[in-house]
Write an enzyme that holds these catalytic residues in place. Structure first.
Site, PDB file in Angstrom:
ATOM      1  N   SER A 235       1.064  -1.478  -0.081  1.00 11.03           N
ATOM      2  CA  SER A 235       0.046  -0.029   0.079  1.00 11.03           C
ATOM      3  C   SER A 235       0.726   1.868  -0.375  1.00 11.03           C
ATOM      4  CB  SER A 235      -1.096   0.172   1.003  1.00 11.03           C
ATOM      5  OG  SER A 235      -2.139   0.959   0.933  1.00 11.03           O
TER       6      SER A 235
ATOM      7  N   ASP B 265      -8.894  -6.024  -4.334  1.00 15.86           N
ATOM      8  CA  ASP B 265      -8.741  -5.148  -3.700  1.00 15.86           C
ATOM      9  C   ASP B 265      -9.123  -4.239  -4.877  1.00 15.86           C
ATOM     10  OD1 ASP B 265      -7.172  -2.794  -2.761  1.00 15.86           O
ATOM     11  OD2 ASP B 265      -5.020  -3.362  -3.248  1.00 15.86           O
TER      12      ASP B 265
ATOM     13  N   HIS C  71      -7.756  -5.398  -0.563  1.00 15.43           N
ATOM     14  CA  HIS C  71      -6.256  -4.551   0.053  1.00 15.43           C
ATOM     15  C   HIS C  71      -6.010  -4.996   1.324  1.00 15.43           C
ATOM     16  CE1 HIS C  71      -3.952  -1.172   0.044  1.00 15.43           C
ATOM     17  NE2 HIS C  71      -3.899  -0.830   0.905  1.00 15.43           N
TER      18      HIS C  71
END
Lengths: 379, 193
Positions: free
Chosen positions: A150, A320, A353
């Site tokens: 991320s 995600d 995610h």
């Protein structure tokens, strides 16, 4: 069983730090944790960059609180995919954070008061600069790998651009070369929740002895929705009502918490608002928004990545929707266009995610194989 | 185990060239190729376990479904694109061949030849063939298209592909006499005409 060799340090940097915004930070501290042992030629160091609300505490039990396990403990440790029997792993808490590194809660030497709203806006590139200085202090000229998921993946990507000679491998997981308008929109809602909290006091809430808890809670609730997939939420909560055992599953026709998923979000938001700093949340979401290495190259990511030398592993997760596989493919496409060394895996995992933090055998075996291959090539 | 077509394909690839191996499987061919000569290569594979095998071998591998095309790759970005025993597993045959020709300056396509005499015999007796080159039962085969040497020549021509070279094999040996009857594995080197 071999040991993790966890060690925690606060490292002070006296040299002023010029920031991308034009501001200069006169000096700063970074808190780091290390695991494993640095080898004689300092070639086995792995830098782990953290995501939004994480810290230096990547693996093992927190020395101050045994129940606090590192956020990537399933990935890093003796015998784990990133094996600390071979690699020296560094977790660093980013500048501007609220977990010990210099941030809005720290004392501003210029005023003698907490920085609060005066803490300068930080970018991903600024973080990478501080981490490079950290590497200098530790005598690490070149990392075996810089990795992150991320926001951590953005830092790893920025590393490959800013210091192409200083990392052999770059692992960009569940990340993106820049936020989409939708991503920025979610961040703006989160920031607005904080900014409009009456307890925010323009960022100087420390002086008032209060915390903008309601804003933080809302911000986290919005953020959290984007971390999970629709399927995952359906599986976890469905439309179950929040009722004590035995009580009938009937509507109450009120605006209190009715559904399980609401209760879960409230719980996540409440928990977050007790330990995270509102100013830090603003800073970090803004750093996310600003990140776009292609910007100074007329929007061309190919050109931004033209000088990278690291070998890449890019990983995305099918469900995600915060940073979907398409965003990772943009990075891969540019690396391919430049004939850079890159492997790309698209893990078909249901968890959205957050999958990058979870224990999926396909994902972990891949990371393990990648690091084992690094050792093989080295020896 | 080395596949019979590896050496023949590797022969057509120049040292120090850019190579893309589509449907690269566990990376055996790319590993073999890199031992033969220095090349810069990427594999493309959809299967998780095979992608993992490639990473274990230290190869560049991109996990992607070929049916979706080759959008990640620029025009003419590879000296050679290899489509080795993969064509028969793809639904969108014409699309993938067009994409292969777009991305590669040259392409090498290999596939099992359905017109081998043993297959003809099997069908003649009323059963779908099972052989070394088509080692699956009709109900569990990954092959969704069966084709022959003659079929490929016709399709290549209709797609504007020029055949630069061909090599028809049986049990690892080249077949020159009536290759569409006696060859079980066909290799073609093609480029846009």
């Amino acid at each position: 069983m071999s040991e993790l060799h966890l060690s925690r340090n606060t490292i002070h940097f006296a040299e002023p730090l010029p920031l991308q915004s034009g501001a200069i930070l006169s000096g700063y501290d970074l808190v780091i944790e290390t695991y494993g042992k640095l080898n004689a030629d300092k070639s086995n160091a792995v830098l782990v960059c953290h995501a939004l609300n994480a810290s230096h505490h990547v693996a093992g039990s927190n020395p101050d609180d045994a129940k606090d396990i590192g956020w990537w403990d399933n990935m890093i440790g003796p015998g784990k995919p990133v094996d600390t029997d071979h690699f020296f792993v560094i977790g660093v808490n980013n500048l501007g954070s609220c977990f010990g590194s210099t941030g809005p809660k720290s004392i501003n030497p210029a005023s003698g008061k907490q920085y609060g709203a005066d803490f300068p806006v930080i970018t991903v590139e600024d973080w990478v600069n501080t981490q490079a200085r950290l590497a200098d202090k530790l005598g690490i000229r070149r990392f075996a790998a810089v990795m992150g998921g991320s926001l951590g993946g953005m830092q790893a990507l920025a590393w490959s651009i800013q210091f192409p000679k200083r990392l052999a491998h770059c692992l960009v997981i569940a990340s993106t070369p820049k936020l989409s308008a939708q991503n920025i929109a979610f961040n703006e809602v989160a920031r607005n929740a904080i900014l409009s909290d009456p307890d925010f006091h323009g960022g100087n809430y420390y002086e008032h002895g209060v915390v903008p808890k309601r804003g933080l809670r809302l911000a986290r609730m919005v953020g959290h929705i984007t971390y999970l997939s629709d399927d995952d939420m359906a599986e976890k909560f469905g439309r179950e009502l929040q009722r004590p055992n035995g009580e009938p599953q009937d509507y109450r026709f009120s605006f209190d918490v009715e559904f399980e998923v609401e209760s879960y979000l409230h719980h996540q938001g409440d928990k977050f608002s007790t330990y995270f700093d509102a100013n830090t949340y603003l800073l970090i979401t803004r750093a996310l928004d600003y990140f776009d290495p292609s910007r100074r190259y007329g929007g061309s990511l190919n050109r931004a990545l033209a000088e990278v030398q690291a070998k890449f592993l890019v990983v995305s997760f099918s469900t995600d929707w915060r940073f979907p596989p398409n965003r990772s493919r943009e990075i891969v496409e540019s690396l391919l266009s430049n004939k850079s060394e890159v492997s790309y895996a698209e893990i078909d995992a249901p968890h959205g995610h957050d999958a990058f933090l979870l224990d999926d055998p396909r994902y972990h075996n891949l990371i393990r194989a990648y690091f084992e291959q690094m050792l093989e090539v080295q020896s | 185990m080395m596949r019979a077509d590896f050496a023949a394909i590797a022969n057509w690839i120049a040292p120090n060239s850019e190579v893309l191996d589509l449907g690269c499987g566990d990376g055996s061919f790319l590993e073999y190729l890199q031992k033969q000569k220095p090349v810069h290569a990427y594999g493309v594979e959809i299967d998780d376990a095979r992608v993992l095998s490639c990473v274990q071998k230290g190869l560049n591998v991109i996990q992607q479904n070929l049916e979706g095309g080759l959008a990640l790759f620029e025009n003419n970005s590879f000296d050679t694109v290899v489509l080795s025993q993969t064509l028969q597993t793809i639904h969108e045959t014409e699309k993938i061949l067009r994409e292969v020709a777009r991305v590669g300056k040259e392409s090498i396509v290999s596939f099992p030849n359905f017109a081998h005499w043993s297959h003809r015999l099997s069908v003649g007796f009323g059963r779908m063939p099972v052989s070394k080159s088509l080692p699956y039962q009709w109900y569990n085969t990954p092959n969704v298209r069966v084709l022959t040497v003659a079929d490929f020549e016709k399709l290549a021509s209709s797609l504007g592909l020029q055949i630069l070279d061909q090599c028809i094999l049986h049990e690892g040996r080249q077949v020159t006499l009536m290759p569409n009857l006696f060859g079980s594995l066909a290799l073609f080197r093609v480029r846009r005409a």
